[in-house]
Every structure is written in C-alpha cells, then in structure tokens.
Design an enzyme around this catalytic site. Structure first.
Site, PDB file in Angstrom:
ATOM      1  N   LEU A 286       0.838  -1.198   0.000  1.00  0.00           N
ATOM      2  CA  LEU A 286       0.000   0.000   0.000  1.00  0.00           C
ATOM      3  C   LEU A 286       0.877   1.254   0.000  1.00  0.00           C
ATOM      4  O   LEU A 286       1.660   1.469   0.931  1.00  0.00           O
ATOM      5  CB  LEU A 286      -0.905   0.010   1.241  1.00  0.00           C
ATOM      6  CG  LEU A 286      -1.841  -1.193   1.375  1.00  0.00           C
ATOM      7  CD1 LEU A 286      -2.315  -1.341   2.813  1.00  0.00           C
ATOM      8  CD2 LEU A 286      -3.018  -1.058   0.436  1.00  0.00           C
ATOM      9  N   THR A 287       0.751   2.067  -1.031  1.00  0.00           N
ATOM     10  CA  THR A 287       1.546   3.288  -1.119  1.00  0.00           C
ATOM     11  C   THR A 287       1.205   4.227   0.039  1.00  0.00           C
ATOM     12  O   THR A 287       0.036   4.419   0.362  1.00  0.00           O
ATOM     13  CB  THR A 287       1.292   3.994  -2.461  1.00  0.00           C
ATOM     14  OG1 THR A 287       1.535   3.070  -3.511  1.00  0.00           O
ATOM     15  CG2 THR A 287       2.200   5.191  -2.633  1.00  0.00           C
TER      16      THR A 287
ATOM     17  N   GLN B  93       7.990  -4.858  -3.901  1.00  0.00           N
ATOM     18  CA  GLN B  93       7.288  -4.620  -5.162  1.00  0.00           C
ATOM     19  C   GLN B  93       7.993  -3.517  -5.942  1.00  0.00           C
ATOM     20  O   GLN B  93       8.279  -2.450  -5.394  1.00  0.00           O
ATOM     21  CB  GLN B  93       5.832  -4.216  -4.913  1.00  0.00           C
ATOM     22  CG  GLN B  93       5.020  -4.112  -6.194  1.00  0.00           C
ATOM     23  CD  GLN B  93       3.596  -3.630  -5.958  1.00  0.00           C
ATOM     24  OE1 GLN B  93       3.373  -2.474  -5.636  1.00  0.00           O
ATOM     25  NE2 GLN B  93       2.626  -4.527  -6.122  1.00  0.00           N
TER      26      GLN B  93
ATOM     27  N   CYS C 255      -0.921  -0.803 -11.171  1.00  0.00           N
ATOM     28  CA  CYS C 255      -1.034   0.575 -10.683  1.00  0.00           C
ATOM     29  C   CYS C 255      -1.833   1.423 -11.680  1.00  0.00           C
ATOM     30  O   CYS C 255      -1.481   1.490 -12.859  1.00  0.00           O
ATOM     31  CB  CYS C 255       0.344   1.176 -10.473  1.00  0.00           C
ATOM     32  SG  CYS C 255       0.310   2.856  -9.828  1.00  0.00           S
TER      33      CYS C 255
ATOM     34  N   LYS D  24       1.346  -8.646  -9.896  1.00  0.00           N
ATOM     35  CA  LYS D  24       0.033  -8.133  -9.493  1.00  0.00           C
ATOM     36  C   LYS D  24      -0.590  -7.407 -10.679  1.00  0.00           C
ATOM     37  O   LYS D  24       0.021  -6.509 -11.251  1.00  0.00           O
ATOM     38  CB  LYS D  24       0.150  -7.184  -8.300  1.00  0.00           C
ATOM     39  CG  LYS D  24      -1.199  -6.749  -7.735  1.00  0.00           C
ATOM     40  CD  LYS D  24      -1.022  -5.935  -6.455  1.00  0.00           C
ATOM     41  CE  LYS D  24      -2.364  -5.646  -5.792  1.00  0.00           C
ATOM     42  NZ  LYS D  24      -3.219  -4.738  -6.560  1.00  0.00           N
TER      43      LYS D  24
ATOM     44  N   ASN E 296      -8.153 -10.223  -4.976  1.00  0.00           N
ATOM     45  CA  ASN E 296      -8.080  -8.971  -4.220  1.00  0.00           C
ATOM     46  C   ASN E 296      -9.263  -8.090  -4.577  1.00  0.00           C
ATOM     47  O   ASN E 296      -9.598  -7.931  -5.744  1.00  0.00           O
ATOM     48  CB  ASN E 296      -6.750  -8.272  -4.544  1.00  0.00           C
ATOM     49  CG  ASN E 296      -6.650  -6.867  -3.978  1.00  0.00           C
ATOM     50  OD1 ASN E 296      -6.243  -5.951  -4.659  1.00  0.00           O
ATOM     51  ND2 ASN E 296      -7.046  -6.688  -2.729  1.00  0.00           N
TER      52      ASN E 296
END
Length: 625
Positions: free
Chosen positions: A287-288, A340, A371, A410, A472
């Site tokens: 999580l950014t 990541q 992203c 991802k 997810n």
C-alpha cells in the site's frame, strides 16, 4: 461504488439512504448534532489548540470544492496539498556531534546547529511524555537530548543514560534489514555496479530482435524462440551465447528437440530458485504511503501471513535514492516478506532485480502491473504493461533469469472496464515463469469504484492452475473472506480492508466479527506511534513524520463502524457511514471525517501539534460512489 442490494429480510434503519450503512436508529444523528457534541467536549483551555486553517472537511456537504460542476465527486489524489519539509518544525537542532558525544564537528564555527546543550534545552519544545519507547526497548536512545521523551534517559548533568543490561541482551541482533549501504549508494551514483547476469540476458534480447528483423526482411515466417525459463526445453533452435566470448561460432546453435542436453541445463538453469508456499495465506497488499513498516508490524501482530513493501520505482533504486531504498526495509517480525517494483523497460527492471537479489534479504519480488495512476500508466508502467505483452514478457523472463527467489505479478482485470484481458495474459504468464499471480477484480478505468468482479477472478484462478492465484478486492470481514475462498483462489490479498480495520486478519482466522472497543483501537494507534518513533525517530522531525503517517491512516480508519452499532452485520466496504454517536466520546471522535478531529487523536499520542502545522490527506478518501 455501487450499493449492495437489500434482500427481502434485510431491514434498513430509519434515515439510512441507498449506499449508506444501516446503523441502529438509537445511534443515528445529524451532522450538526454530531459536530456540536464533539466540539462541546473540547477543552478551550487546552494548549496547542489547532488553528482553523487545518480544519478541512472531507464530507461531501461541506467540501464543495471537491465537487465537479456536474455534481460528481472528484476522485484521486490531493495533488495541490501543502508540502511541509521535515525541517520545518525543527528550525534549531542540536548538532550531531553533540548527540553522538565526543565527536568533532566537521563544520566547526560555520555549523548552524546548537553546540551549547543548556541553550538548546532552553529552546527545545516540551517533552511529549515521561517514558521513551526506544530507551525502554533497546536500552539506549540514539537521539539523546534531541529526543522528545528525553527526560526518561537524561541524567542531572545532561548526559544520555544507557541501560547496559538491555543493550547487551540485544547485541548482534538486526531488527531492520535491507538498509542502503553507503558504499553501494556511492557505486550506484557513479554507475560502477556490475550487472553481469542482466547483461547476459539483455544480449539475448538484442540478438533476438536483430535476427527477427533479418527474418522479416528476408520474408521468412519462422518464429524465433526467446529465452526459455529454467526447466523448459524449446523445440526450435536456441542461440546459446557465450558471455565470456570463447568459441562463439562453435556454440552458435544447439539442437534441443527431445531430452535436455548439458548445454540447456547450463544455459537455462543458472541457480535453484527458493520455493515459497503461498497457498491459503493472508496477504497484506503493498500500500503506497500507508503500507509503511510500522503499519505492517501492526498487521503482522493481528495475523497477516505475507507482507510486501510499498511500490518502489526501479529507476530510483538504480540511482541509489535513499528515500526509495527505505521502501525495501524489512522488520525482523516479517517472516514472509517481498518487495514490489515498478518499471516499463526490460533493461532497468532486470538490473533492478539483480540489484535487489544481491543486496537485500527478501522472499519474493513482485512486479506492479496493476497501478492505475496516470504518472505510472502514461509512461507504460503499472496497468500499461498489460497492453504491452512483448515488453511484459521480456521483463518477466529477464527478472526471473537474475533472481534466486520467486517472481510474482500483481495485475488488474484490464485497462477498460468492459474489456477484460487478464484471462488472456494469465496462460502466457505461466509460460514466462511467474510463481504467483495476484488479481485485483477491477480495471484501471474503475480504479476503486464499483464492486470487484469475483466471478471473473474465479475464472482466472482456473486458468492459472497449478500456479497460485490470489484474489483482491472488497474484503472487509471474515464473511467476505469466506466467500472469496469459495471461488477457488489460492489465497486472498487485503488492501483497504486492512487500512479500515487492521484486526481483520484476526477476524478471518478466528471466524468472528470483533466488536472492538474504542480503547482497544486507541491502543493499536499507540503501538503504531511507538513503532513509528522507532522507525522514523523520536526527535521532533521523526515525531512529526510519525504524526503525518498516522493522520494518513486515520483518513481510512474513520470509515470503520463498530459491530455493536450495526443493524446488519457485517459492514460492506462500499457502504458510506452515516453520522452516528458512538457508545463513548472516543468512539464518536474516531468516527469523524473532520481533519481537525484526526489531529485531536494524534495529540493524545504525540502531544500538541506545532504552531505552523498543516495537513491534508494524500487521497480524497471517499470512494463510496
């Protein structure tokens, strides 16, 4: 997000609108009464009372600037938010030579920091608390007199006290790994780091491209075989290039139809990959901003099995940027940890993978090809990789070639909402050598709106077999997790659900809805601040950095609705909390979407904010459409 349809047996509390969580009517209130109640509890005589400038409303009724002319709410990031430098809140600091004791100041008389301890202590902000977490844990606080809890470890003659027994007990123990070595940083900046294995692979790409161009020019239709992952033989002719340049003509072409030859094994199996069992694990998403090391420690304590560092840009890592390398740090409690990386070119991604492989301790490396932000997508990274399959393949094969650990990917369903392409890519990724795939059940176009498509995730999980595929999207309770596991996925990744309620991992493992009290939630925040002070520092700079990350997290925590207040359990991630009164003042305060109220919570743990303090969350934290 779309509202969850009400079943015939579901009763919605009075006043609950479509898309709004149903809360027991006795707890419901109006916006005016809610804020009036919180304001009435605020002590006007309290020191460090926040200025009006930082009381920024996030609710749609009050923040009219966050709406477009057509009435739709603006999504994404607050790109014009105020940026405060770390030194803003601490203009006069104690010189490092004084903190480290008996070290000569490099700058001498030109030094702009305090050398007179008595003068510094007279100008230093008041201590926040009586006990220092770093001193109590490690026996010595490296921030010495600059620590905002310095009274706990300062002698009457203003010397830093050391607990020798604790220091000796922790001697030789590395709590945080993967820090950037100064020598490596200098070599990266001078571009003197060797990338031997990457060079080997990149030569095969350039040779492939050259021969393919020649074939197209000669009108040949034969397909040229690219580098095959370890353990797979190619039925075509493979060019086995000798990196040392010895007898290249003799080793030009090797026939590999049939069983593997010694040349195949040497060429295609440079090392034995480390094996990781991903099946049936709970995976905390990278999580950014909010997925920092202190937050991951909180989630590990509640039962997260797999953790992953925040997305790091491969070019920044190759340049030796300290801030980017900080995203790779691993705490000793993270027993199954990966990093990541994001990039859009085979050369930089392959070199970055080799750099990580040789200089860090990780269990896997993940490629971010999901992203959705414009900055990443427009240059071909993130979701952009899904539409550039040839580059994507070269990146995966190259990273696999240089890594000793598994490579995971991802992805999202695709770029456009009504044009899913993940099901076409997954069979190809199996051939490329991916060890695990994580699929977010939304497209780039959707971002975080509407519901995740778990039916599509189920279809893709069958296509991915026997490679594990994690699903997810929209997991906020153990019921959601159970339904997700029924789809046949190998495991589930939890992102926003962990930000809203980090104890979700405990709920899933114990199969229950936890009606956690406001006091227990405050203890979680206290643990986070302690971990933050340990990670970022207990001086003024570190304390305010910890506060900033705490406030970012509170912009998600305020969405949680206590189980005991719900008319219908569990809470859905797409349901907007209405205004409600908690069972005590603290529970009501934690439900506020008012930035000033988040600041009040931070002041309970980290003391009063500085006079020039300002904060606006990174994300416009409403995704309820």
């Amino acid at each position: 997000m779309e509202a969850v349809a009400e079943g015939p047996g579901d009763k919605v509390a009075d006043g609950a609108a479509k898309g709004t969580a149903s809360i027991k009517s006795k707890f419901l209130t109006t916006k005016e009464k809610f804020h009036e109640f919180l304001d009435s509890k605020t002590q006007d005589s309290k020191e460090g009372k926040e200025p009006e400038a930082k009381k920024l409303k996030l609710d749609p009724e009050e923040n009219n600037k966050s709406r477009k002319p057509d009435g739709k709410r603006v999504r994404g990031q607050n790109k014009s938010r105020p940026h405060m430098k770390p030194t803003t809140y601490d203009d006069k600091q104690l010189c490092l030579s004084v903190i480290q004791e008996n070290k000569k100041c490099f700058y001498g008389e030109k030094c702009k920091f305090f050398h007179d301890v008595a003068e510094y202590m007279a100008n230093k902000p008041a201590d926040v608390g009586e006990r220092c977490y770093i001193y109590d844990t490690f026996g010595k606080c490296q921030y010495s007199l600059s620590c905002r809890f310095a009274k706990a470890h300062t002698s009457p003659d203003l010397k830093n006290v050391v607990n020798e027994e604790l220091v000796k007990a922790r001697e030789g123990r590395t709590v945080v790994k993967n820090s950037l070595d100064k020598d490596l940083q200098n070599r990266l900046r001078k571009r003197s780091v060797s990338f031997k294995k990457s060079a080997e692979y990149l030569k095969t790409i350039s040779k492939d491209n050259k021969e393919k161009t020649e074939q197209q020019g000669n009108g040949e239709s034969r397909k040229f075989c690219t580098l095959t992952p370890p353990g797979e033989a190619c039925a075509a002719e493979i060019s086995t290039e000798n990196p040392e340049g010895e007898d290249e003509e003799k080793q030009n072409l090797v026939k590999t139809v049939g069983p593997l030859t010694d040349a195949d094994i040497v060429r295609l199996r440079p090392c034995e990959k480390k094996q990781v069992d991903f099946k049936d694990k709970l995976y905390l998403a990278p999580l950014t901003t909010c997925g920092n090391l202190p937050f991951r420690r909180v989630c590990k304590r509640f039962g997260a099995d797999i953790t992953c560092g925040e997305m790091a840009m491969c070019t920044n890592l190759l340049q030796g940027q300290q801030s980017e390398w900080a995203l790779l740090k691993r705490h000793e409690t993270e027993d199954l940890f990966g990093v990541q990386v994001e990039g859009c070119f085979p050369d930089t991604m392959t070199r970055c993978a080799e750099l990580i492989n040789n200089n860090t301790e990780v269990d896997f490396v993940d490629i971010n090809s999901g992203c959705p932000i414009d900055l990443v997508y427009k240059k071909g990274g993130g979701c952009g990789l899904m539409t550039r399959s040839r580059k994507f393949e070269q990146i995966v094969r190259g990273m696999n070639y240089v890594l000793d650990v598994p490579l995971t990917v991802k992805i999202r369903t695709g770029v456009q909402e009504k044009c899913s392409i993940a099901h076409k890519l997954i069979p190809e990724m199996k051939k490329w050598g991916v060890s695990m795939i994580t699929l977010h059940g939304r497209s780039r176009e959707q971002r975080y709106t509407k519901l995740a498509d778990w039916d599509y995730i189920n279809t893709c999980s069958k296509l991915a077999s026997p490679i594990p595929l994690f699903g997810n999207g929209d997991i906020l309770s153990y019921e959601d997790a159970m339904k997700a596991r029924e789809t046949g996925v190998s495991g589930i990744m939890i992102a926003r659900g962990a930000l809203i309620k980090p104890w979700i991992f405990t709920e899933i493992k114990e199969r229950r809805d936890w009606d956690i009290s406001s006091g227990e939630r405050l203890d979680i925040l206290r643990d986070f601040t302690n971990y933050g002070l340990e990670h970022w520092g207990s001086d003024t700079r570190g304390l305010e950095k910890t506060r900033n990350f705490l406030l970012e997290w509170l912009s998600f925590l305020c969405r949680y609705i206590p189980v005991g207040l719900l008319e219908r359990v569990p809470q859905r991630i797409n349901e907007r909390p209405p205004y409600y009164m908690g069972r005590d003042y603290l529970e009501s305060l934690m439900a506020s979407q008012h930035v000033g109220d988040w600041v009040k919570i931070s002041e309970m743990l980290l003391g009063p904010v500085p006079k020039n303090f300002n904060f606006l969350p990174k994300h416009k934290a409403n995704a309820y459409k």
